[in-house]
Design a protein around this motif. Structure first.
Motif, PDB file in Angstrom:
ATOM      1  N   LYS A 105       0.826  -1.208   0.000  1.00 19.33           N
ATOM      2  CA  LYS A 105       0.000   0.000   0.000  1.00 19.33           C
ATOM      3  C   LYS A 105       0.858   1.255   0.000  1.00 19.33           C
ATOM      4  O   LYS A 105       0.510   2.268  -0.643  1.00 19.33           O
ATOM      5  CB  LYS A 105      -0.938  -0.012   1.203  1.00 19.33           C
ATOM      6  N   LEU A 106       1.973   1.216   0.688  1.00 17.83           N
ATOM      7  CA  LEU A 106       2.877   2.363   0.690  1.00 17.83           C
ATOM      8  C   LEU A 106       3.501   2.575  -0.690  1.00 17.83           C
ATOM      9  O   LEU A 106       3.702   3.712  -1.123  1.00 17.83           O
ATOM     10  CB  LEU A 106       3.974   2.166   1.738  1.00 17.83           C
ATOM     11  N   ASN A 107       3.801   1.482  -1.378  1.00 24.15           N
ATOM     12  CA  ASN A 107       4.337   1.605  -2.736  1.00 24.15           C
ATOM     13  C   ASN A 107       3.350   2.320  -3.645  1.00 24.15           C
ATOM     14  O   ASN A 107       3.737   3.155  -4.472  1.00 24.15           O
ATOM     15  CB  ASN A 107       4.680   0.222  -3.296  1.00 24.15           C
ATOM     16  N   PRO A 114       6.196  11.504  -3.568  1.00 22.63           N
ATOM     17  CA  PRO A 114       7.610  11.223  -3.819  1.00 22.63           C
ATOM     18  C   PRO A 114       8.483  11.412  -2.589  1.00 22.63           C
ATOM     19  O   PRO A 114       9.601  10.898  -2.540  1.00 22.63           O
ATOM     20  CB  PRO A 114       7.983  12.240  -4.915  1.00 22.63           C
ATOM     21  N   ASP A 115       7.966  12.113  -1.580  1.00 25.55           N
ATOM     22  CA  ASP A 115       8.749  12.349  -0.366  1.00 25.55           C
ATOM     23  C   ASP A 115       9.007  11.079   0.438  1.00 25.55           C
ATOM     24  O   ASP A 115       9.917  11.053   1.279  1.00 25.55           O
ATOM     25  CB  ASP A 115       8.059  13.394   0.521  1.00 25.55           C
ATOM     26  N   ILE A 116       8.233  10.005   0.192  1.00 21.08           N
ATOM     27  CA  ILE A 116       8.462   8.757   0.922  1.00 21.08           C
ATOM     28  C   ILE A 116       9.048   7.673   0.019  1.00 21.08           C
ATOM     29  O   ILE A 116       9.175   6.520   0.435  1.00 21.08           O
ATOM     30  CB  ILE A 116       7.172   8.234   1.591  1.00 21.08           C
ATOM     31  N   ALA A 117       9.415   8.028  -1.211  1.00 28.22           N
ATOM     32  CA  ALA A 117       9.886   7.024  -2.176  1.00 28.22           C
ATOM     33  C   ALA A 117      11.122   6.288  -1.668  1.00 28.22           C
ATOM     34  O   ALA A 117      11.214   5.053  -1.781  1.00 28.22           O
ATOM     35  CB  ALA A 117      10.186   7.689  -3.518  1.00 28.22           C
ATOM     36  N   TYR A 118      12.082   7.016  -1.093  1.00 27.91           N
ATOM     37  CA  TYR A 118      13.308   6.354  -0.622  1.00 27.91           C
ATOM     38  C   TYR A 118      13.020   5.439   0.563  1.00 27.91           C
ATOM     39  O   TYR A 118      13.465   4.284   0.594  1.00 27.91           O
ATOM     40  CB  TYR A 118      14.358   7.399  -0.235  1.00 27.91           C
ATOM     41  N   ALA A 119      12.274   5.947   1.543  1.00 29.75           N
ATOM     42  CA  ALA A 119      11.975   5.144   2.736  1.00 29.75           C
ATOM     43  C   ALA A 119      11.222   3.869   2.364  1.00 29.75           C
ATOM     44  O   ALA A 119      11.506   2.783   2.889  1.00 29.75           O
ATOM     45  CB  ALA A 119      11.167   5.970   3.728  1.00 29.75           C
ATOM     46  N   VAL A 120      10.274   3.980   1.436  1.00 36.08           N
ATOM     47  CA  VAL A 120       9.496   2.806   1.022  1.00 36.08           C
ATOM     48  C   VAL A 120      10.374   1.822   0.249  1.00 36.08           C
ATOM     49  O   VAL A 120      10.231   0.601   0.389  1.00 36.08           O
ATOM     50  CB  VAL A 120       8.280   3.240   0.179  1.00 36.08           C
TER      51      VAL A 120
END
Length: 283
Positions: A105-107, A114-120
């Motif tokens: 779901k996060l993907n 885009p601010d969570i792309a790296y963490a995900v």
């Protein structure tokens, strides 16, 4: 897609959800009438919601967010500085299926976040055998989302149609396999249209694909795309058919939100650079 002397019509279909756009207004009206006569479709007017993505319009432009999707995710998981993670970091998580479901779901949420792309991308590496520490990292992402569930991307006219890409590499940044993480984002007309955080990806492939897509839908891309980088390795990128030229950007100005863990101030700075706003924030 249909092209004619009157313009262009684009039809997007996902199961029973349909979006129609283009500049051939008469053709669009005929298409809607045809689909209604054959399939009894219902015209819901201007696009406001599609596959969990909310669309709103204002004088500033068009705004895309997934606020409801975030709130539903927080409710489902009971969650109204990320560290380096390792495969065998801690005890096994008791419910691997739940871990995989939340990561999935996060993907999908990265479509407008885009601010969570790296963490995900980091937590996605441990879906086979997640540990308690990996789940704790997931909870950190959820807590961050809780602070601003309505954050999204604003698309507005910037007065030009240039294509620009910013690429960054965290060389051998992974602690357990020493592989590099590449992050890139592509702007068209000053608006963010594509981004990725992935181990050893190639930004030029994305630029060329976007250029070809824009030409296919009738956009005139007379200038070559610009790839901005902060390392000499980018000089070795193959420049194909003059579609891509390179330029240097200072390391401090590079969009390293796609390759590194950042603090709150830097995250806010890069969200602003990416054209992200929170229309639900108090005035």
């Amino acid at each position: 897609m249909k092209k004619s002397t009157a313009g262009i019509i684009l039809l997007v279909v996902c199961v029973d959800d349909i979006v129609i756009t283009g500049n051939d207004h008469a053709g669009i009206s005929d298409l809607k009438a045809f689909m209604h006569s054959k399939f009894h479709t219902k015209d819901l007017g201007e696009l406001k919601y599609f596959l969990g993505i909310e669309v709103s319009r204002s004088k500033k432009g068009m705004f895309l967010s997934q606020r409801k999707y975030v709130l539903d995710l927080l409710e489902e998981t009971g969650k109204i500085k990320q560290s380096h993670l390792m495969p065998d970091d801690g005890d096994p998580f008791y419910n691997p299926e739940r871990y995989r479901k939340v990561v999935g779901k996060l993907n999908y949420l990265t479509v407008t976040r885009p601010d969570i792309a790296y963490a995900v991308s980091v937590v996605s590496q441990f879906i086979s055998t997640p540990t308690v520490k990996h789940w704790a990292a997931l909870e950190q992402i959820l807590c961050y989302l809780k602070k601003a569930p309505g954050l999204g991307i604003l698309y507005s006219s910037q007065g030009h149609t240039r294509t620009e890409c910013f690429s960054d590499v965290d060389w051998a940044g992974s602690k357990f396999d020493r592989r590099s993480t590449t992050g890139y984002c592509v702007f068209f007309g000053g608006n963010l249209v594509a981004w990725k955080s992935k181990k050893q990806s190639v930004a030029t492939c994305e630029i060329i694909w976007i250029h070809q897509l824009l030409c296919e839908v009738g956009m005139k891309c007379t200038m070559s795309a610009k790839l901005w980088y902060d390392n000499q390795a980018a000089l070795h990128i193959a420049i194909k058919e003059n579609l891509v030229s390179t330029g240097y950007v200072k390391t401090g100005e590079q969009l390293d939100i796609f390759t590194k863990t950042l603090n709150g101030t830097r995250v806010e700075y890069f969200c602003n650079k990416l054209g992200m706003i929170n229309t639900y924030a108090p005035a």
